[in-house]
Design an enzyme around this catalytic site. Sequence first.
Site, PDB file in Angstrom:
ATOM      1  N   LYS A 173       0.822  -1.217   0.000  1.00  0.00           N
ATOM      2  CA  LYS A 173       0.000   0.000   0.000  1.00  0.00           C
ATOM      3  C   LYS A 173       0.857   1.268   0.000  1.00  0.00           C
ATOM      4  CE  LYS A 173      -4.421  -1.775   1.440  1.00  0.00           C
ATOM      5  NZ  LYS A 173      -5.429  -1.932   2.485  1.00  0.00           N
ATOM      6  N   ARG A 216      -3.620 -10.032   4.996  1.00  0.00           N
ATOM      7  CA  ARG A 216      -4.001 -10.042   3.572  1.00  0.00           C
ATOM      8  C   ARG A 216      -2.830  -9.511   2.756  1.00  0.00           C
ATOM      9  NH1 ARG A 216      -6.295  -6.569  -0.217  1.00  0.00           N
ATOM     10  NH2 ARG A 216      -7.847  -7.521  -1.594  1.00  0.00           N
TER      11      ARG A 216
HETATM   12  C1  9MG Z   1     -10.168  -5.357  -0.871  1.00  0.00           C
HETATM   13  N1  9MG Z   1      -9.211  -4.801   0.048  1.00  0.00           N
HETATM   14  C2  9MG Z   1      -8.183  -3.966  -0.254  1.00  0.00           C
HETATM   15  N2  9MG Z   1      -7.507  -3.645   0.864  1.00  0.00           N
HETATM   16  C3  9MG Z   1      -8.123  -4.289   1.875  1.00  0.00           C
HETATM   17  C4  9MG Z   1      -7.908  -4.354   3.261  1.00  0.00           C
HETATM   18  O1  9MG Z   1      -6.946  -3.660   3.856  1.00  0.00           O
HETATM   19  N3  9MG Z   1      -8.721  -5.110   3.998  1.00  0.00           N
HETATM   20  C5  9MG Z   1      -9.750  -5.806   3.420  1.00  0.00           C
HETATM   21  N4  9MG Z   1     -10.543  -6.544   4.222  1.00  0.00           N
HETATM   22  N5  9MG Z   1     -10.000  -5.777   2.111  1.00  0.00           N
HETATM   23  C6  9MG Z   1      -9.198  -5.031   1.359  1.00  0.00           C
END
Ligand code: 9MG
Length: 361
Positions: free
Chosen positions: A300, A335
């Site tokens: 990010k 994630r």
């Molecule tokens: C779809 N998406 C993109 N960034 C995300 C994040 O930080 N958390 C979750 N749950 N979905 C995300």
Amino acid sequence: MQRSIYLRPVGIFPAPADPDEATFAGLPLAGQPLRFTTVEIAERGGSRISRRIVTLGDAVERDWGRGTIDAARDLEALSAPRPRLAGLALDRPRIMGIVNVTPDSFSDGGQHDEAQNAIAHGLRLAEEGAEILDIGGESTRPGADYVPVEEELRRVLPVIEGLRARTDALISVDTRKAEVMRRAAAAGADILNDVSALTHDPDAMTAAAESGLPIILMHAQGDPRTMNDNPQYSDVVLDVFDYLEGRILACEAAGIPRAKLITDPGIGFGKHLHHNVAVMAALSQYHALGVPMLLGASRKKLIDHISDVPNPRDRVPGSLAAALVGAAQGVQIIRVHDVAATRQALNVWRASAAGSEKVLS
Ligand code: 9MG
């Protein structure tokens, strides 16, 4: 809904392998092999916020006025183990691999190739150690355009169906739309991931409740197109907490049990750099919500802001650092784009924190 008191575990340390019954080794943190013996208490009255660090004994014994019940409830929520997520034990950090089915990801050779390439990518991530695959057909990057429901379905359904037939990894669908939730559930998705916490589509709460699936409720301020223009918070850590608590209560009122909910503070969603790092430093606070937590910081923009890395593909080291910050605060789901690298980093951290490589077997 604003609270008057908030508890955040601080001084988190690995659980002793062989606890000496006579020695108090703190409280377990949210079902992870981690402990804490002190908490930061934030007291809020309107715009006045004070913070102090106290021992667990003080946290239990002191009179916190109208916050006393919340404080007692928080301590219980902070230490209780979490239920399994669609069969997956949450007693250690689990990796969610990202499968974006958007035109800039897999579409070099037309629609069929797009789905086949996304499926192959998902299978590769599962092999590398992802226990959950997150399939998304609408980019939620800042400035991203809205995708109509038919187009989103066209992108994600063949990928969910293809992966369902070929892997035991859990499948989550990253969507804000009720119709996509319904069709994805019918195609075999195990989890719903809604970056709007079921607020974008007026029918999403009903669709989510009817599906019976676990749901990831993420905090965001504003819509993806404009969310980072001018985000405003009184105190970002506490405001995100209040928002997530409100969404949990809304889900419960709609008949979705807390045991089906996962929260996510939404790194990068309506947050400037100083908001993002404040939330990262205080992740352990969100365990007081009593549900598992997901962290998504992979590749990010905050990594670019901190370290001047304009190309997202060059942000793997920063992404690993963020994953470890989460793991050390008991985050249960991380994630990520770079599954193999994350798995390697988490394995080294887990074995070193435990002082034994046996935790990996
Ligand atoms: C779809 N998406 C993109 N960034 C995300 C994040 O930080 N958390 C979750 N749950 N979905 C995300």
